[in-house]
Design a protein around this motif. Sequence first.
Motif, mmCIF file in Angstrom:
data_model
loop_
_atom_site.group_PDB
_atom_site.id
_atom_site.type_symbol
_atom_site.label_atom_id
_atom_site.label_comp_id
_atom_site.label_asym_id
_atom_site.label_seq_id
_atom_site.Cartn_x
_atom_site.Cartn_y
_atom_site.Cartn_z
ATOM 1 N N SER A 2 -5.750 13.806 1.135
ATOM 2 C CA SER A 2 -4.400 13.523 1.597
ATOM 3 C C SER A 2 -3.689 12.604 0.604
ATOM 4 C CB SER A 2 -4.437 12.855 2.977
ATOM 5 O OG SER A 2 -5.038 11.590 2.859
ATOM 6 N N THR A 3 -2.418 12.825 0.479
ATOM 7 C CA THR A 3 -1.629 11.973 -0.409
ATOM 8 C C THR A 3 -0.815 11.020 0.445
ATOM 9 O OG1 THR A 3 0.195 13.546 -0.431
ATOM 10 C CG2 THR A 3 -1.452 13.741 -2.193
ATOM 11 N N THR A 4 -0.838 9.788 0.066
ATOM 12 C CA THR A 4 -0.053 8.793 0.787
ATOM 13 C C THR A 4 1.115 8.379 -0.084
ATOM 14 O OG1 THR A 4 -1.393 7.009 -0.109
ATOM 15 C CG2 THR A 4 -2.061 7.911 2.016
ATOM 16 N N THR A 5 2.244 8.264 0.541
ATOM 17 C CA THR A 5 3.425 7.823 -0.194
ATOM 18 C C THR A 5 3.697 6.364 0.145
ATOM 19 O OG1 THR A 5 4.882 8.541 1.586
ATOM 20 C CG2 THR A 5 4.445 10.120 -0.195
#
Length: 140
Positions: A2-5
């Motif tokens: 997952s990519t977190t911003t």
Amino acid sequence: MSTTTVQKTKPVFVKVDELKPGKSGYNLTVKVVESNPVTPATRKNGSLTRPFRTHRIAECLIGDDTGCILFTARNDQVDVMKTGATVTLRNAKIDMFKDTMRMAVDKWGLIQVTDPVSFEVNRQNNLSLVEYELVTVPVQ
């Protein structure tokens, strides 16, 4: 995966009269009133005290409509801090020099030339002329 911003926060700009000794992280838009290069120290025989260091330093009087303060420009910053320029200082810090406040921007900060502003610099409220005594209070 997952990519977190990361949400970036907007910079909070302050005025010169809100500066406090020993603090950092200030963002300001100021006008350069004066820029004076500092000459390197020399010995009696005329040689430089530190011949291998070729640092350029200038003391600049900067300010806005609430007050002014001395700014120490180093190396490439000297080219940006010309008399009459309007600059934005990001992540600026207050250094104490001989019990007076000086503003500086280190490698983590940023100096950008911006559009000219209409305010007149208030030279009557020079924060660099105020002498401070920093006292450490022991925690009990």
